[in-house]
Design a protein around this motif. Structure first.
Motif, short mmCIF file in Angstrom:
data_model
loop_
_atom_site.label_atom_id
_atom_site.label_comp_id
_atom_site.label_asym_id
_atom_site.label_seq_id
_atom_site.Cartn_x
_atom_site.Cartn_y
_atom_site.Cartn_z
N ASP A 1 9.34 0.19 -1.17
CA ASP A 1 9.32 0.07 -2.34
C ASP A 1 7.93 0.14 -2.36
N VAL A 2 7.30 -0.27 -1.48
CA VAL A 2 5.89 0.16 -1.98
C VAL A 2 5.34 1.58 -2.53
N ILE A 3 5.81 2.22 -1.66
CA ILE A 3 6.51 4.15 -2.67
C ILE A 3 6.56 4.06 -3.48
N ALA A 4 7.56 4.02 -3.31
CA ALA A 4 8.33 3.58 -4.72
C ALA A 4 7.80 3.29 -6.09
N GLY A 5 6.88 1.71 -5.92
CA GLY A 5 6.15 2.07 -6.96
C GLY A 5 4.87 3.36 -7.13
N GLN A 6 4.63 3.55 -6.27
CA GLN A 6 3.63 4.33 -6.31
C GLN A 6 4.01 5.90 -6.85
N GLY A 7 5.39 5.90 -6.98
CA GLY A 7 6.33 7.14 -7.14
C GLY A 7 6.38 7.12 -9.09
N THR A 8 6.00 5.94 -9.36
CA THR A 8 6.13 5.30 -10.97
C THR A 8 5.19 6.28 -11.47
N ASN B 1 -7.46 5.57 -11.35
CA ASN B 1 -8.98 5.31 -11.57
C ASN B 1 -9.20 4.45 -12.82
N PHE B 2 -8.32 4.77 -14.15
CA PHE B 2 -8.68 4.00 -14.83
C PHE B 2 -7.43 2.48 -14.53
N GLN B 3 -6.66 2.92 -13.82
CA GLN B 3 -5.65 1.28 -13.49
C GLN B 3 -6.17 0.66 -13.94
N TRP B 4 -5.75 -1.01 -14.13
CA TRP B 4 -6.21 -2.51 -14.02
C TRP B 4 -6.85 -2.75 -12.95
N THR B 5 -6.66 -2.17 -11.89
CA THR B 5 -7.47 -2.93 -10.86
C THR B 5 -8.20 -1.15 -9.49
N GLY B 6 -8.60 0.06 -11.15
CA GLY B 6 -9.31 0.39 -9.83
C GLY B 6 -8.70 1.70 -9.60
N SER B 7 -7.48 1.43 -9.50
CA SER B 7 -6.97 2.15 -8.38
C SER B 7 -4.83 2.50 -8.73
N SER C 1 5.12 -4.42 -17.45
CA SER C 1 4.02 -5.50 -17.76
C SER C 1 2.88 -5.84 -17.13
N MET C 2 2.99 -4.87 -15.39
CA MET C 2 2.42 -5.20 -14.65
C MET C 2 0.72 -3.90 -14.43
N VAL C 3 1.22 -3.14 -14.63
CA VAL C 3 0.61 -1.88 -14.79
C VAL C 3 0.38 -1.40 -16.04
N ARG C 4 -0.37 -0.38 -15.79
CA ARG C 4 -0.93 0.44 -16.78
C ARG C 4 -0.79 1.68 -17.23
N MET C 5 0.11 2.45 -17.61
CA MET C 5 0.50 4.24 -17.70
C MET C 5 -0.95 4.47 -17.97
N THR C 6 -1.34 5.29 -16.95
CA THR C 6 -2.24 6.21 -17.36
C THR C 6 -3.03 7.15 -17.65
N LEU D 1 -1.99 -0.68 -7.07
CA LEU D 1 -1.46 -1.87 -8.05
C LEU D 1 -0.03 -1.44 -8.30
N ARG D 2 0.60 -0.63 -8.16
CA ARG D 2 1.87 0.38 -8.53
C ARG D 2 2.56 -0.29 -7.55
N GLY D 3 2.62 0.07 -5.69
CA GLY D 3 2.70 -0.45 -5.26
C GLY D 3 3.18 -1.99 -4.61
N ALA D 4 1.86 -2.74 -4.65
CA ALA D 4 2.30 -3.79 -4.35
C ALA D 4 3.13 -4.56 -5.60
N SER D 5 3.20 -4.41 -6.65
CA SER D 5 3.67 -5.05 -7.52
C SER D 5 4.93 -4.50 -7.55
#
Length: 322
Positions: A154-161, A50-56, A24-29, A59-63
């Protein structure tokens, strides 16, 4: 390439868990097909972070990280811009108090975006690696939790999504081009792909002016490198001693390509004028190899990860009109 170790499969599993937490925190681009003139039978697609909510993608890793932390625990991080923006939005959603340390050469637009979230901004150091050192020292002194832009499981795993989405969006990927910075993005996505689609070649694209991870992979250990200004500022900076990303990236990357500033500028113009997308230099970095040597990728399914679109307007205007 040697067979991936348990570290890679564990990261892929962590990405599956992270995806459930941050859905619910990120966009499926989207996946977008290229308009570039390529040989018949050659496919080129863009994964549009580039179309992610924050433009990058950050957001995945941070969330993924903040969603695991106690909300009463203050957090500090360091960033060249995109990770700071991502942490700021994630912290607004999770309720964490956040401070972001930025280098002196941070793009003004990125700094203003971070400040717009009400985040405390601290300027320290001439580049990203020095800003990271300052942020870690603040965490030690104040008892805050330091969130690395890349050296965190956990940040790495977020980017892995991103890799999990790619596997659902395309039935086959022969080559996946990813810009190389500190290694969190390519390690996370690469772990997912090697666990599920091992035939997919992970191609790391390194900017010649700031090639710390590439140098470390070649040396087999953390080494110091010189850093020069680059259009791909999102990948600028060094690699932490003891970084998780070095052994992970070494296992998942099939090939490292080195790209110069003129090639990045050429790719930026191609994306703007042919694809109708204005992205940041780090995103164009990943496309440059196909533009330079398209014959290498004929009759294959190629995916370029467009990692972000948070660019400096003055610099972009100069490049696009040049």
């Amino acid at each position: 390439m040697a067979k991936p170790t348990d570290m890679i499969f564990e990261s892929a599993a962590r990405s599956v868990a992270a995806r459930r937490r941050i859905e619910s925190m990120v966009r499926m681009t989207e996946i977008i097909g290229s308009r570039l003139a390529l040989e018949v039978g050659t496919e080129l697609h863009y994964k549009t972070e580039n179309f992610q909510w924050t433009g990058s993608f950050k957001l995945r890793g941070a969330s993924a990280k903040l969603s695991l932390l106690d909300k009463d625990q203050p957090v500090v991080t360091a960033s060249s811009g995109n990770h700071g923006i991502a942490c700021s939005l994630a912290a607004r959603k999770t309720g964490h108090k956040l401070a972001v340390v930025l280098p002196e050469n941070v793009i003004d637009q990125k700094r203003r975006k971070i400040e717009s979230f009400g985040t405390e901004v601290i300027i320290a150091g001439s580049d990203s690696s020095k800003a990271e050192t300052h942020a870690r020292e603040l965490a030690r002194q104040k008892g805050w939790i330091y969130v690395s832009p890349y050296n965190d499981a956990d940040v790495i795993a977020g980017q892995g999504t991103i890799g999990l989405e790619l596997l659902e969006q395309l039935p086959r990927i022969d080559n996946l081009f990813i810009a190389m910075g500190g290694g969190g993005l390519i390690s996370g996505i690469g772990s997912v792909m090697k666990a599920v689609s091992p035939k997919t070649r992970i191609i790391g694209v390194s900017a010649e002016n700031t090639a710390a991870l590439a140098a470390c992979i070649e040396a087999g250990e953390i080494v110091k490198t010189e850093h020069f200004d680059t259009l791909a500022d999102g990948v600028a900076g060094g690699v932490d001693a003891g970084s998780l990303t070095l052994p992970m990236a070494t296992q998942v990357i099939d090939e490292v390509l080195h790209i110069g500033e003129d090639q990045i500028a050429h790719a930026l113009r191609a994306l703007a004028w042919t694809e109708n997308m204005i992205v940041e230099g780090a995103a164009a970095l990943a496309l440059a190899p196909i533009i330079e040597r398209p014959e290498r990728y004929e009759d294959q399914v190629n995916v370029v990860l467009l990692c972000g679109a948070n660019y400096d307007r003055a610099t972009m205007t100069r490049i696009l009109l040049g």
